[in-house]
Design an enzyme around this catalytic site. Structure first.
Site, mmCIF file in Angstrom:
data_model
loop_
_atom_site.group_PDB
_atom_site.id
_atom_site.type_symbol
_atom_site.label_atom_id
_atom_site.label_comp_id
_atom_site.label_asym_id
_atom_site.label_seq_id
_atom_site.Cartn_x
_atom_site.Cartn_y
_atom_site.Cartn_z
ATOM 1 C CE LYS A 77 -14.075 20.370 -20.109
ATOM 2 N NZ LYS A 77 -14.596 21.231 -19.026
ATOM 3 C CE1 TYR A 117 -16.347 16.840 -15.888
ATOM 4 C CE2 TYR A 117 -17.986 17.076 -17.602
ATOM 5 C CZ TYR A 117 -16.716 17.304 -17.124
ATOM 6 O OH TYR A 117 -15.806 18.004 -17.881
ATOM 7 C CB THR A 159 -11.635 25.582 -13.314
ATOM 8 O OG1 THR A 159 -10.980 24.577 -12.544
ATOM 9 C CG2 THR A 159 -12.907 25.027 -13.898
ATOM 10 C CG ASN A 180 -12.954 24.536 -18.846
ATOM 11 O OD1 ASN A 180 -13.424 23.636 -19.531
ATOM 12 N ND2 ASN A 180 -12.746 24.407 -17.546
ATOM 13 C CG HIS A 183 -11.910 16.712 -17.707
ATOM 14 N ND1 HIS A 183 -12.401 17.123 -16.498
ATOM 15 C CD2 HIS A 183 -11.484 15.430 -17.539
ATOM 16 C CE1 HIS A 183 -12.292 16.118 -15.630
ATOM 17 N NE2 HIS A 183 -11.735 15.072 -16.240
ATOM 18 C CD GLU A 194 -11.639 11.868 -14.700
ATOM 19 O OE1 GLU A 194 -10.726 12.286 -15.446
ATOM 20 O OE2 GLU A 194 -12.260 12.605 -13.913
HETATM 21 P P1 CMP Z 1 -13.532 20.238 -15.730
HETATM 22 O O1 CMP Z 1 -12.068 20.208 -15.446
HETATM 23 O O2 CMP Z 1 -14.002 19.504 -16.927
HETATM 24 O O3 CMP Z 1 -14.330 19.694 -14.455
HETATM 25 C C1 CMP Z 1 -15.648 20.093 -14.134
HETATM 26 C C2 CMP Z 1 -16.115 21.230 -14.978
HETATM 27 O O4 CMP Z 1 -17.213 21.951 -14.497
HETATM 28 C C3 CMP Z 1 -15.018 22.271 -15.089
HETATM 29 O O5 CMP Z 1 -13.963 21.764 -15.877
HETATM 30 C C4 CMP Z 1 -15.786 23.454 -15.658
HETATM 31 O O6 CMP Z 1 -15.736 23.502 -17.071
HETATM 32 C C5 CMP Z 1 -17.220 23.175 -15.244
HETATM 33 N N1 CMP Z 1 -17.813 24.270 -14.446
HETATM 34 C C6 CMP Z 1 -18.889 24.967 -14.782
HETATM 35 N N2 CMP Z 1 -19.182 25.888 -13.853
HETATM 36 C C7 CMP Z 1 -18.259 25.781 -12.895
HETATM 37 C C8 CMP Z 1 -18.031 26.470 -11.668
HETATM 38 N N3 CMP Z 1 -18.810 27.446 -11.250
HETATM 39 N N4 CMP Z 1 -16.949 26.077 -10.932
HETATM 40 C C9 CMP Z 1 -16.148 25.057 -11.351
HETATM 41 N N5 CMP Z 1 -16.334 24.380 -12.505
HETATM 42 C C10 CMP Z 1 -17.375 24.735 -13.271
#
Ligand code: CMP
Length: 201
Positions: A77, A117, A159, A180, A183, A194
């Site tokens: 990311k 997403y 996450t 984070n 992904h 994906e």
């Molecule tokens: P990712 O694995 O990319 O999939 C969805 C993303 O939503 C997740 O990582 C997080 O970076 C993002 N996200 C933001 N806020 C939240 C939340 N409250 N709970 C879960 N995912 C979140």
């Protein structure tokens, strides 16, 4: 490795019996031996052995594709790209047994991120999430390996970086639940979708 003999169709039947029905792991060695010892040029393409060799080679390839080598999509990311963590993250993935089969650096639009997403469209953080993924360059990769989907998720960690286990990518580099760093697809089905999204055939 021995050529077990017999016409291809008989050998094919032996393979199915031993390797798939009886789950005898050495059965495929017989077949590989046959495929090696009987070069394509020596085979009558219309003969039963030629047919058997081709059939078995395809079966073995499919068996490994289905049972061994799974594919998943990984994204590095914007927060990690910004901090030049691309190589370090790839090194962790490869060290843990995932092969990088495809890789490209892209910058996607917010519309593309919203499409990617889509499964999260009802979530309160959806708009922010799409804005973030499209805010800077990202690296998208197709990873391949045994249990690639689950393995990658374990390597990434929870996450929320605060909840991620020691040694995981998100524990090491994640800044927040949004930023984070990585992904990874959450299921085989989503991995296929994906991968298709970024690497259209
Ligand atoms: P990712 O694995 O990319 O999939 C969805 C993303 O939503 C997740 O990582 C997080 O970076 C993002 N996200 C933001 N806020 C939240 C939340 N409250 N709970 C879960 N995912 C979140």
């Amino acid at each position: 490795i021995n050529y077990v003999g017999g016409a291809g169709s008989i050998t094919a039947a032996q393979f199915l019996q031993r390797f798939i029905i009886n789950k005898t792991p050495w059965a495929h060695l017989d077949i590989a031996g046959m495929a090696f010892s009987k070069k394509a040029a020596n085979l009558n393409p219309r003969g039963a052995t030629g047919f058997g060799v081709r059939l078995l080679n395809n079966l073995i390839k499919k068996y490994y594709e289905w049972n061994m080598l799974e594919k998943t999509l990984s994204i590095i990311k914007p927060d990690a790209i910004e901090r030049n963590l691309e190589d370090k993250i790839q090194e962790i993935l490869v060290k843990k047994g995932l092969a990088i089969k495809e890789k490209k650096k892209v910058k996607i639009s917010k519309e593309e991120a919203s499409e990617f997403y889509k499964v999260h469209q009802t979530k309160s953080f959806y708009d922010e999430l799409c804005g973030y993924l499209s805010s800077g360059p990202i690296v998208v990769m197709v990873l391949e390996g045994e249990n690639a989907v689950l393995n990658n998720r374990e390597i990434m960690g929870a996450t929320d970086p605060k909840k991620a286990a020691e040694g995981t990518i998100r524990k090491l580099y994640g800044l927040s639940i949004d930023k984070n760093s990585v992904h990874g697809s959450d299921s085989i089905q989503n991995a296929q979708k994906e991968i298709q999204f970024f690497f259209k055939q």
